[in-house]
Write an enzyme that holds these catalytic residues in place. Structure first.
Site, short mmCIF file in Angstrom:
data_model
loop_
_atom_site.label_atom_id
_atom_site.label_comp_id
_atom_site.label_asym_id
_atom_site.label_seq_id
_atom_site.Cartn_x
_atom_site.Cartn_y
_atom_site.Cartn_z
N GLY A 1 6.71 4.04 10.79
CA GLY A 1 6.19 3.77 9.45
C GLY A 1 5.03 2.80 9.46
O GLY A 1 4.47 2.44 10.51
N TYR B 1 12.96 0.69 -6.13
CA TYR B 1 12.58 0.02 -4.87
C TYR B 1 12.79 -1.49 -5.02
O TYR B 1 13.42 -2.13 -4.18
CB TYR B 1 11.12 0.35 -4.59
CG TYR B 1 10.48 -0.38 -3.43
CD1 TYR B 1 10.83 -0.10 -2.12
CD2 TYR B 1 9.48 -1.33 -3.66
CE1 TYR B 1 10.21 -0.75 -1.07
CE2 TYR B 1 8.86 -1.98 -2.62
CZ TYR B 1 9.23 -1.69 -1.32
OH TYR B 1 8.61 -2.35 -0.29
N1 SER Z 1 3.39 -1.99 -0.79
C1 SER Z 1 4.63 -1.80 -1.48
C2 SER Z 1 4.52 -0.73 -2.50
O1 SER Z 1 3.46 -0.57 -3.05
C3 SER Z 1 5.05 -3.07 -2.14
O2 SER Z 1 5.94 -3.74 -1.34
O3 SER Z 1 5.48 -0.10 -2.77
#
Ligand code: SER
Length: 322
Positions: free
Chosen positions: A13, A144
């Site tokens: 990733g 998230y």
């Molecule tokens: N870069 C991530 C996102 O945009 C944030 O932690 O989901």
């Protein structure tokens, strides 16, 4: 000093692609096992140990950790903010269950240190509008962010109840010249460089005045290794540390890129990701990270832009020669 044996999940990733080579350089390629459930990038296999493993399978995870004598796990496998909204239950299951599997496997292994990334997504409308500190209200609106907040509390729970040495950072948007982002709200700040060099124009999915905290990947990798090398007793935050690099809006980033590429044309077409970005702080404060483990970024926006363009141009030239 004990020899570290390190397992990295989600090695293919965005963070893993750069963290694995840095860990191999620091600890020796024979001591770093990259793993992912997907097909791997060739470099990760060619340059060291690799196991194909699914973090959702606790038995397999425990077997890898105990058979290889793992002393540190960097658990990076996750679904990011924007992608998570298209399948909230799936994102929750992957982000939470995999973390619980890792925490449990590390607890059983004993003396195993864990790193797990959190995010600025733990903040939300209730945390705003000022720059968010370590202790600002946590008020995530994405699945998230909710999984990161719950995960931070699980990390602290394992530390307090089982003594498991789990460490975490609330990463801002990460900008890398090596790894493509996948499914995040801050992805525009990477895509724009690729499109600027390839096509000379870019359509940005956030409004031009949307300020967000960002961090250049070389700083993120260095800071992560520094946190993991800090003596346990010096750490005071057992959820996740705020870690700041720079903050900018798309308009400011475009202006900085135009100092190198004056012809760049940008238009703005905000989509569903605007709502997520609007819920996040435009900047964060990281006093605790600076105090506890000496964190200090080396890249501001101008340095990052210059380095990104140089790195991407070099990669293009190397590919053309190959
Ligand atoms: N870069 C991530 C996102 O945009 C944030 O932690 O989901």
């Amino acid at each position: 000093m004990r020899t570290e044996k390190i397992l990295v999940t989600g090695a293919c990733g965005q963070i893993g692609t750069e963290l694995v080579p840095a860990l191999r350089a620091k600890y020796g390629r024979e001591n770093v096992i990259a793993s992912d459930r997907h097909l791997v990038t060739e470099d990760l296999v060619r340059e060291g140990l690799y196991v194909k493993a699914d973090v959702m399978n606790p038995v397999m995870l425990e077997r890898v950790i105990s058979h290889s004598g793992v002393t540190q796990v960097y658990h990076l496998a996750a679904v990011l903010s924007a992608k998570g909204e298209s399948d909230p239950r799936g994102a929750w299951d992957l982000n939470m269950q995999s973390l619980l599997n890792v925490l449990e496997a590390a607890r059983k292994r004993k003396n195993c240190r864990v790193f797990w990334p959190s995010s600025i997504a733990v903040f939300g409308p209730g945390s705003l509008p000022a720059a968010c500190t370590q202790n600002s209200q946590l008020d995530p609106v994405t699945i998230y962010g909710i999984s990161k907040l719950a995960g931070e509390l699980w990390c602290r729970y394992y530390f307090e109840n089982y003594g498991l040495d789990v460490r975490s950072i609330r990463y801002p948007g990460l900008i890398s010249s090596t790894a493509p982002p996948g499914g995040g709200t801050t992805d525009y700040a990477v895509d724009i460089f690729h499109q600027a060099l390839k096509k000379g124009h870019y359509t940005c999915f956030l409004k031009e005045n949307t300020g967000l905290p960002m961090l250049y990947m070389p700083d993120a990798i260095r800071g992560t290794l520094e946190l993991m090398a800090t003596p346990r007793e010096e750490l005071t935050v057992r959820t996740a540390y705020n870690m700041a690099g720079m903050s900018f809006t798309p308009r400011e980033l475009v202006a900085a890129i135009r100092t190198h590429l004056p012809e760049l044309v940008v238009c703005y077409a905000p989509d569903h990701r605007q709502k997520i970005a609007d819920s996040w702080p435009s900047s964060i404060l990281d006093l605790e990270a600076r105090h506890d483990w000496g964190w200090s970024p080396r890249y501001d926006m101008q340095r990052m832009v210059a380095d990104m363009l140089q790195q991407l141009k070099e990669k293009k030239e190397n590919m053309a020669e190959a």
